[in-house]
Design an enzyme around this catalytic site. Structure first.
Site, PDB file in Angstrom:
ATOM      1  N   VAL A   1       9.890  19.232   0.595  1.00 12.45           N
ATOM      2  CA  VAL A   1       9.215  20.176  -0.298  1.00 12.45           C
ATOM      3  C   VAL A   1       8.688  21.400   0.457  1.00 12.45           C
ATOM      4  O   VAL A   1       8.937  22.538   0.070  1.00 12.45           O
ATOM      5  CB  VAL A   1       8.064  19.474  -1.049  1.00 12.45           C
ATOM      6  CG1 VAL A   1       7.126  20.476  -1.700  1.00 12.45           C
ATOM      7  CG2 VAL A   1       8.644  18.575  -2.118  1.00 12.45           C
TER       8      VAL A   1
ATOM      9  N   ASP B   1       3.825  22.176  10.990  1.00 11.14           N
ATOM     10  CA  ASP B   1       4.043  20.728  10.937  1.00 11.14           C
ATOM     11  C   ASP B   1       3.498  20.112  12.210  1.00 11.14           C
ATOM     12  O   ASP B   1       3.510  20.748  13.272  1.00 11.14           O
ATOM     13  CB  ASP B   1       5.540  20.413  10.786  1.00 11.14           C
ATOM     14  CG  ASP B   1       5.773  19.076  10.102  1.00 11.14           C
ATOM     15  OD1 ASP B   1       6.250  19.056   8.959  1.00 11.14           O
ATOM     16  OD2 ASP B   1       5.446  18.022  10.720  1.00 11.14           O
TER      17      ASP B   1
ATOM     18  N   ARG C   1      14.127  18.907  -7.432  1.00  8.78           N
ATOM     19  CA  ARG C   1      14.878  17.692  -7.081  1.00  8.78           C
ATOM     20  C   ARG C   1      15.585  17.922  -5.760  1.00  8.78           C
ATOM     21  O   ARG C   1      16.068  19.031  -5.507  1.00  8.78           O
ATOM     22  CB  ARG C   1      15.976  17.410  -8.124  1.00  8.78           C
ATOM     23  CG  ARG C   1      15.515  16.930  -9.454  1.00  8.78           C
ATOM     24  CD  ARG C   1      16.628  17.103 -10.461  1.00  8.78           C
ATOM     25  NE  ARG C   1      17.061  18.495 -10.506  1.00  8.78           N
ATOM     26  CZ  ARG C   1      18.215  18.920 -11.032  1.00  8.78           C
ATOM     27  NH1 ARG C   1      19.069  18.065 -11.539  1.00  8.78           N
ATOM     28  NH2 ARG C   1      18.527  20.200 -11.043  1.00  8.78           N
TER      29      ARG C   1
ATOM     30  N   ASN D   1       7.171  12.579 -13.699  1.00 10.56           N
ATOM     31  CA  ASN D   1       8.049  11.655 -12.971  1.00 10.56           C
ATOM     32  C   ASN D   1       8.141  10.305 -13.683  1.00 10.56           C
ATOM     33  O   ASN D   1       9.214   9.699 -13.754  1.00 10.56           O
ATOM     34  CB  ASN D   1       7.552  11.465 -11.540  1.00 10.56           C
ATOM     35  CG  ASN D   1       8.128  12.521 -10.604  1.00 10.56           C
ATOM     36  OD1 ASN D   1       8.849  13.414 -11.044  1.00 10.56           O
ATOM     37  ND2 ASN D   1       7.811  12.430  -9.326  1.00 10.56           N
TER      38      ASN D   1
ATOM     39  N   GLY E   1      22.975   3.606 -13.986  1.00  7.65           N
ATOM     40  CA  GLY E   1      23.388   3.481 -12.588  1.00  7.65           C
ATOM     41  C   GLY E   1      22.777   2.254 -11.964  1.00  7.65           C
ATOM     42  O   GLY E   1      22.347   1.326 -12.680  1.00  7.65           O
TER      43      GLY E   1
ATOM     44  N   GLY F   1      16.102   5.624  -7.426  1.00  6.12           N
ATOM     45  CA  GLY F   1      15.521   5.471  -6.095  1.00  6.12           C
ATOM     46  C   GLY F   1      14.925   6.787  -5.655  1.00  6.12           C
ATOM     47  O   GLY F   1      14.602   7.631  -6.494  1.00  6.12           O
TER      48      GLY F   1
ATOM     49  N   CYS G   1      10.341   9.604  -4.562  1.00  2.00           N
ATOM     50  CA  CYS G   1       9.279   9.914  -5.523  1.00  2.00           C
ATOM     51  C   CYS G   1       9.140   8.973  -6.716  1.00  2.00           C
ATOM     52  O   CYS G   1       8.055   8.454  -6.939  1.00  2.00           O
ATOM     53  CB  CYS G   1       9.405  11.358  -5.962  1.00  2.00           C
ATOM     54  SG  CYS G   1       8.974  12.443  -4.571  1.00  2.00           S
TER      55      CYS G   1
HETATM   56  P1  NAD Z   1       8.341  14.672   3.877  1.00  2.00           P
HETATM   57  O1  NAD Z   1       7.965  13.360   4.410  1.00  2.00           O
HETATM   58  O2  NAD Z   1       9.767  15.100   3.864  1.00  2.00           O
HETATM   59  O3  NAD Z   1       7.547  15.830   4.661  1.00  2.00           O
HETATM   60  C1  NAD Z   1       6.188  15.783   4.958  1.00  2.00           C
HETATM   61  C2  NAD Z   1       5.957  16.591   6.236  1.00  2.00           C
HETATM   62  O4  NAD Z   1       4.552  16.732   6.449  1.00  2.00           O
HETATM   63  C3  NAD Z   1       6.504  15.919   7.494  1.00  2.00           C
HETATM   64  O5  NAD Z   1       7.361  16.811   8.167  1.00  2.00           O
HETATM   65  C4  NAD Z   1       5.264  15.588   8.325  1.00  2.00           C
HETATM   66  O6  NAD Z   1       5.481  15.654   9.714  1.00  2.00           O
HETATM   67  C5  NAD Z   1       4.303  16.663   7.857  1.00  2.00           C
HETATM   68  N1  NAD Z   1       2.883  16.378   8.069  1.00  2.00           N
HETATM   69  C6  NAD Z   1       2.212  15.217   7.881  1.00  2.00           C
HETATM   70  N2  NAD Z   1       0.906  15.384   8.165  1.00  2.00           N
HETATM   71  C7  NAD Z   1       0.744  16.676   8.528  1.00  2.00           C
HETATM   72  C8  NAD Z   1      -0.376  17.467   8.920  1.00  2.00           C
HETATM   73  N3  NAD Z   1      -1.611  16.944   8.977  1.00  2.00           N
HETATM   74  N4  NAD Z   1      -0.179  18.754   9.227  1.00  2.00           N
HETATM   75  C9  NAD Z   1       1.057  19.301   9.180  1.00  2.00           C
HETATM   76  N5  NAD Z   1       2.152  18.605   8.806  1.00  2.00           N
HETATM   77  C10 NAD Z   1       1.993  17.316   8.494  1.00  2.00           C
HETATM   78  O7  NAD Z   1       7.733  14.731   2.407  1.00  2.00           O
HETATM   79  P2  NAD Z   1       8.329  15.482   1.125  1.00  2.00           P
HETATM   80  O8  NAD Z   1       9.467  14.721   0.565  1.00  2.00           O
HETATM   81  O9  NAD Z   1       8.489  16.921   1.450  1.00  2.00           O
HETATM   82  O10 NAD Z   1       7.104  15.300   0.100  1.00  2.00           O
HETATM   83  C11 NAD Z   1       5.893  15.990   0.271  1.00  2.00           C
HETATM   84  C12 NAD Z   1       5.084  15.843  -0.998  1.00  2.00           C
HETATM   85  O11 NAD Z   1       5.750  16.499  -2.084  1.00  2.00           O
HETATM   86  C13 NAD Z   1       4.877  14.400  -1.479  1.00  2.00           C
HETATM   87  O12 NAD Z   1       3.610  14.301  -2.056  1.00  2.00           O
HETATM   88  C14 NAD Z   1       5.950  14.221  -2.531  1.00  2.00           C
HETATM   89  O13 NAD Z   1       5.595  13.240  -3.480  1.00  2.00           O
HETATM   90  C15 NAD Z   1       5.970  15.582  -3.167  1.00  2.00           C
HETATM   91  N6  NAD Z   1       7.255  15.943  -3.797  1.00  2.00           N
HETATM   92  C16 NAD Z   1       8.426  15.648  -3.165  1.00  2.00           C
HETATM   93  C17 NAD Z   1       9.635  16.038  -3.743  1.00  2.00           C
HETATM   94  C18 NAD Z   1      10.956  15.726  -3.069  1.00  2.00           C
HETATM   95  O14 NAD Z   1      11.996  16.018  -3.662  1.00  2.00           O
HETATM   96  N7  NAD Z   1      10.983  15.181  -1.868  1.00  2.00           N
HETATM   97  C19 NAD Z   1       9.634  16.769  -4.939  1.00  2.00           C
HETATM   98  C20 NAD Z   1       8.405  17.061  -5.543  1.00  2.00           C
HETATM   99  C21 NAD Z   1       7.216  16.644  -4.957  1.00  2.00           C
HETATM  100  C1  UGA Z   2      12.761  13.636  -8.914  1.00  2.00           C
HETATM  101  C2  UGA Z   2      12.485  14.536 -10.131  1.00  2.00           C
HETATM  102  O1  UGA Z   2      13.697  14.755 -10.836  1.00  2.00           O
HETATM  103  C3  UGA Z   2      11.904  15.878  -9.699  1.00  2.00           C
HETATM  104  O2  UGA Z   2      11.566  16.644 -10.858  1.00  2.00           O
HETATM  105  C4  UGA Z   2      10.645  15.612  -8.873  1.00  2.00           C
HETATM  106  O3  UGA Z   2      10.107  16.825  -8.397  1.00  2.00           O
HETATM  107  C5  UGA Z   2      10.985  14.718  -7.700  1.00  2.00           C
HETATM  108  O4  UGA Z   2      11.548  13.473  -8.195  1.00  2.00           O
HETATM  109  C6  UGA Z   2       9.765  14.353  -6.923  1.00  2.00           C
HETATM  110  O5  UGA Z   2       8.681  14.300  -7.444  1.00  2.00           O
HETATM  111  O6  UGA Z   2      10.011  14.116  -5.751  1.00  2.00           O
HETATM  112  P1  UGA Z   2      14.644  13.461  -7.038  1.00  2.00           P
HETATM  113  O7  UGA Z   2      13.984  12.164  -6.726  1.00  2.00           O
HETATM  114  O8  UGA Z   2      14.937  14.408  -5.939  1.00  2.00           O
HETATM  115  O9  UGA Z   2      13.749  14.269  -8.113  1.00  2.00           O
HETATM  116  O10 UGA Z   2      16.036  13.177  -7.756  1.00  2.00           O
HETATM  117  P2  UGA Z   2      16.506  12.857  -9.252  1.00  2.00           P
HETATM  118  O11 UGA Z   2      17.673  13.709  -9.531  1.00  2.00           O
HETATM  119  O12 UGA Z   2      15.393  12.896 -10.212  1.00  2.00           O
HETATM  120  O13 UGA Z   2      17.014  11.355  -9.107  1.00  2.00           O
HETATM  121  C7  UGA Z   2      16.116  10.287  -8.860  1.00  2.00           C
HETATM  122  C8  UGA Z   2      16.848   8.970  -8.985  1.00  2.00           C
HETATM  123  O14 UGA Z   2      17.182   8.702 -10.353  1.00  2.00           O
HETATM  124  C9  UGA Z   2      18.168   8.907  -8.214  1.00  2.00           C
HETATM  125  O15 UGA Z   2      18.288   7.640  -7.619  1.00  2.00           O
HETATM  126  C10 UGA Z   2      19.217   9.105  -9.277  1.00  2.00           C
HETATM  127  O16 UGA Z   2      20.460   8.536  -8.977  1.00  2.00           O
HETATM  128  C11 UGA Z   2      18.559   8.396 -10.462  1.00  2.00           C
HETATM  129  N1  UGA Z   2      19.059   8.874 -11.776  1.00  2.00           N
HETATM  130  C12 UGA Z   2      18.796  10.139 -12.176  1.00  2.00           C
HETATM  131  C13 UGA Z   2      19.758   8.005 -12.589  1.00  2.00           C
HETATM  132  O17 UGA Z   2      20.004   6.833 -12.237  1.00  2.00           O
HETATM  133  N2  UGA Z   2      20.174   8.455 -13.817  1.00  2.00           N
HETATM  134  C14 UGA Z   2      19.922   9.710 -14.255  1.00  2.00           C
HETATM  135  O18 UGA Z   2      20.331  10.037 -15.393  1.00  2.00           O
HETATM  136  C15 UGA Z   2      19.224  10.585 -13.417  1.00  2.00           C
END
Ligand code: NAD
Ligand code: UGA
Length: 436
Positions: A11, A30, A155, A212, A257, A261, A264
């Site tokens: 993110v 980071d 996503r 979510n 599916g 997974g 999130c």
């Molecule tokens: P991530 O694990 O990929 O990245 C987190 C980063 O933060 C790491 O690089 C880590 O080293 C760094 N970090 C940890 N503590 C720190 C600190 N004190 N100072 C600076 N850096 C630090 O996580 P992510 O997937 O990017 O998710 C981040 C947040 O966003 C989560 O709350 C997640 O739920 C939310 N989110 C994720 C997604 C997604 O698609 N992955 C989408 C929407 C929201």
């Molecule tokens: C999901 C949400 O779609 C984002 O809006 C949100 O920001 C993010 O979580 C988050 O909070 O991290 P993401 O996990 O990246 O995004 O991917 P998705 O495309 O949502 O898929 C999640 C899982 O659901 C995957 O395992 C995918 O295969 C499954 N899925 C998705 C299904 O099995 N069927 C579907 O119709 C859609």
């Protein structure tokens, strides 16, 4: 505007880079020194389509930089986003682990200069922004700041497009000054008619979990209906198409599916259940979705077993796709990480391929899996083939070549990529999800 992004994961790196693309000056911070060293050299530590080009463009044009040092990044910033991880707590109780958020808040506090908005972008339980506020006040009573919540809905695999063309932007604020800063940051999207939903901080925090959880419910619903389809000889693809045409239901997120997974849905549904419980309420629909998701993965194990004639012991299974979805290298909570160990426990051998996830997979999957260079090598001498993740490169496999490589032409399509009739005509014993 000068923006600092704390956390350069899936993110933080995407949103930081996209803010720079808007024209803001962004410093990404980071604690992971290897990550920052790589980024400073132009190496992107994750696989996210299009991100490398955007990072390179914005660093070259001087709007994007990377550092491990908050002292260098925070004082000049008008907005500091916290985008660190909020995984499920190691205690295994489903609560979100907020230690990274609080550590970041503590460190930010000491470096604040002039009015700054500190914004939670991470997905956090209701009340977290207020706790961040308290921590900053404790560490630096003189600081002039507001906290805000700006949950992220992108996503993985489609992150840049999702961020640049979102359905909406949610900002949770408690002051007009903070709202103005956030509106200025997102002005390029507002100019493109993106709705900006301004709300209280608590509403914004809960909105993210509700979104979510709703999507997880939708997936579990169609997975359960898929199971019914198999029993009554109906076709879930046609059914999903037909119900999805109703605008009140919508066609997205109705693909059955192996279970959802990723980093999130699994953790956020559990965290929502805990938040709600703490307030003496229930989210029974979400609890059911979580249960159905676990059952769906177990059902996939059973499906594979049945296609292998009742036992996987001593059988070789070719697996295509390991990541939780295509176009990412992320293996967090991937269905493969539940399904494959269950098969291996009963003595199955796994030969697997994934276009981008094999490096990560080695960390998340049990030892003993043989990783191959391509799909056909995985199929070599295998007793069945399981299509686990619908990467584009698995959508037009050379069926004749595949059949020749397999020991037995058994094709288990957990993503319903292929047409059952075509597969049978090509000489495969084929099964999908929700189609007899
Ligand atoms: P991530 O694990 O990929 O990245 C987190 C980063 O933060 C790491 O690089 C880590 O080293 C760094 N970090 C940890 N503590 C720190 C600190 N004190 N100072 C600076 N850096 C630090 O996580 P992510 O997937 O990017 O998710 C981040 C947040 O966003 C989560 O709350 C997640 O739920 C939310 N989110 C994720 C997604 C997604 O698609 N992955 C989408 C929407 C929201
Ligand atoms: C999901 C949400 O779609 C984002 O809006 C949100 O920001 C993010 O979580 C988050 O909070 O991290 P993401 O996990 O990246 O995004 O991917 P998705 O495309 O949502 O898929 C999640 C899982 O659901 C995957 O395992 C995918 O295969 C499954 N899925 C998705 C299904 O099995 N069927 C579907 O119709 C859609």
């Amino acid at each position: 505007m000068n923006i600092t992004m704390i956390g350069t994961g899936y993110v933080g790196l995407v949103t930081g880079t996209c803010f720079a693309e808007f024209g803001h000056f962004v410093t990404c911070v980071d604690t992971n020194t290897e990550k920052i060293a790589a980024l400073q050299k132009g190496v992107i530590p994750i696989y996210e389509p299009g991100l490398d080009v955007l990072v390179q463009k914005n660093t070259t044009e001087g709007r994007l930089q990377f550092t491990n040092d908050m002292a260098q990044a925070v004082p000049e910033a008008e907005a500091v986003f916290i985008a660190v991880g909020t995984p499920s707590s190691r205690r295994g109780d489903g609560y979100a682990d907020l230690s990274y958020i609080f550590a970041a808040a503590r460190e930010i506090a000491g470096h604040l200069r002039g009015y700054t908005v500190v914004i939670d972008k991470s997905t956090v339980p209701v009340g977290t922004a207020r706790q961040v506020d308290r921590i900053i006040r404790e560490v630096n009573p003189q600081a002039d700041f507001d906290v805000a919540s700006n949950p992220e809905f992108l996503r993985e695999g489609a992150a840049i497009n999702d961020f640049m063309r979102p359905d909406r932007v949610v900002i949770g604020v408690a002051s007009t000054k903070a709202e103005q800063v956030l509106r200025e940051i997102y002005n390029p999207l507002y100019l493109r008619d993106t709705p900006i939903v301004s709300t209280t901080i608590e509403t914004a925090e809960l909105t993210k979990y509700a979104a979510n959880a709703f999507l997880a419910v939708k997936i579990s619903f169609i997975n359960e209906i898929a199971c019914v389809c198999e029993s009554v000889n109906a076709n879930v693809i046609d059914l999903a198409k037909a119900i999805g045409m109703d605008g009140r239901i919508g066609s997205k997120f109705l693909h059955p599916g192996p279970g959802y997974g990723g980093s999130c849905f699994p953790k956020d549904t559990l965290a929502l259940m805990r938040i709600v419980q703490e307030h003496g309420e229930n989210v029974r629909v979400v609890e059911a979705a979580v249960e159905v998701n676990a059952a769906q993965k177990a059902r996939m194990v059973k499906k594979i077993r049945e296609m292998l004639g009742g036992s996987e012991t001593g059988k070789t299974i070719a697996v295509l796709g390991l990541t939780f979805k295509p176009e990412t290298d992320d293996m967090r909570d991937a269905p493969s990480a539940t399904i494959l160990p269950a098969l291996m426990e009963k003595g199955a051998r796994i030969r697997a391929h994934d276009p981008k996830g094999m490096h990560e997979a080695r960390e998340y999957l049990p030892k003993g899996i043989e990783y191959t260079e391509n799909a056909y090598q995985a199929a070599e001498g295998a007793d069945c083939l399981v299509l686990m993740t619908e990467w584009n490169q698995y959508r037009a496999l050379d069926l004749e070549q595949l059949k020749q490589k397999l020991n037995d032409p058994v094709f288990i399509d957990l993503r319903n990529v292929y047409d059952p009739e075509t597969m049978r005509a090509a000489g495969f014993r084929y099964t999908g999800v929700g189609r007899k």
